[in-house]
Design a protein around this motif. Structure first.
Motif, short mmCIF file in Angstrom:
data_model
loop_
_atom_site.label_atom_id
_atom_site.label_comp_id
_atom_site.label_asym_id
_atom_site.label_seq_id
_atom_site.Cartn_x
_atom_site.Cartn_y
_atom_site.Cartn_z
N THR A 1 -9.61 -53.27 -19.11
CA THR A 1 -10.50 -52.15 -18.76
C THR A 1 -10.30 -50.97 -19.70
O THR A 1 -11.24 -50.27 -20.01
CB THR A 1 -10.24 -51.72 -17.31
OG1 THR A 1 -8.83 -51.59 -17.13
CG2 THR A 1 -10.80 -52.72 -16.31
N THR A 2 -9.08 -50.77 -20.19
CA THR A 2 -8.83 -49.62 -21.07
C THR A 2 -8.87 -50.06 -22.53
O THR A 2 -8.74 -51.25 -22.84
CB THR A 2 -7.46 -49.01 -20.77
OG1 THR A 2 -6.47 -49.99 -21.05
CG2 THR A 2 -7.36 -48.57 -19.32
N ASP B 1 -5.64 -51.76 -23.70
CA ASP B 1 -5.55 -53.15 -23.23
C ASP B 1 -6.43 -54.08 -24.06
O ASP B 1 -6.07 -55.21 -24.36
CB ASP B 1 -5.94 -53.24 -21.75
CG ASP B 1 -4.83 -52.70 -20.85
OD1 ASP B 1 -3.71 -52.53 -21.38
OD2 ASP B 1 -5.10 -52.44 -19.67
#
Ligand code: SF4
Ligand code: SF4
Length: 205
Positions: free
Chosen positions: A26-27, A30
């Motif tokens: 999601t980030t 990541d």
């Protein structure tokens, strides 16, 4: 034993196993980590190792040829595009226009025309094989009594137009090549033990 219905089967303690799948990052950090992990996975280095080991062995370990500069040898009995042969001594065309090849052709792709020459001898004026229909079965070469039509070794017969598919002049041995022509050994030629296989016609019948 009667067949169990699906809902009567005893599945015991067997249970479904749910595999944990990876979740989408999601980030941004990541996502970056996932890219690095996938790019430099160990399978990549295993593949590179195999490639470099083969390269280090040199050309002798290569299993491919650089077609069309290099070609693999083909069997002399290979059935490729047809050739019309000439007699070695006189250079005359071998075909006597008997029409056996045309009759036996199961694809009906041979067309020929004959006429009388100035000496009142039968000669073949036109002889074409529609290579778009030919299945290269070899019947025409096998049935020819004069070793006139044979299968050569040219297997690249792609063309932009059907009209380019074999005409008589394309198949006929050029007269200037005749001095280089040995007795044809490939498909259509007699085998070495042909005499033994011939059934002699009985004299008394
Ligand atoms: S190889 Fe077979 S299909 Fe092709 S021209 Fe000869 S007889 Fe006909
Ligand atoms: S190629 Fe052979 S079988 Fe065909 S017409 Fe000529 S001599 Fe006869």
């Amino acid at each position: 034993m009667s067949e169990l219905k699906n809902n009567e089967r005893n599945l015991g303690t067997q249970e479904y196993v749910f595999l944990k799948g990876s979740t989408n990052p999601t980030t941004a950090i990541d996502r970056f980590k996932q890219v690095i992990k996938r790019t430099f996975s160990k399978e990549l280095f295993v593949g590179l190792k195999v490639v470099f080991l083969q390269m280090a062995k040199g050309p002798k370990s290569w299993h491919t040829v650089k077609y069309p500069q290099e070609k693999l040898p083909i069997s002399p009995r290979y059935r490729a595009v047809h050739k019309l042969l000439r007699l070695l001594e006189s250079g005359n065309e071998r075909c006597i226009g008997c029409g056996l090849c045309e009759k036996i052709c199961i694809s009906k792709c041979i067309r020929m025309e004959t006429r009388y020459s100035e000496n009142q001898r039968k000669e073949v004026s036109e002889y074409t094989i529609n290579l778009g229909r030919c299945i290269f079965c070899g019947f025409c070469a096998e049935v020819c009594p004069e070793l006139a039509i044979v299968h050569g070794s040219r297997y690249e017969n792609a063309s932009e137009q059907r009209a380019h598919f074999v005409l008589k002049d394309d198949m006929l041995t050029p007269i200037e090549m005749l001095k280089n022509q040995n007795e044809f050994p490939g498909f259509g030629a007699l085998s070495d033990d042909a005499d033994k296989k011939v059934k002699k016609t009985p004299l008394a019948y």
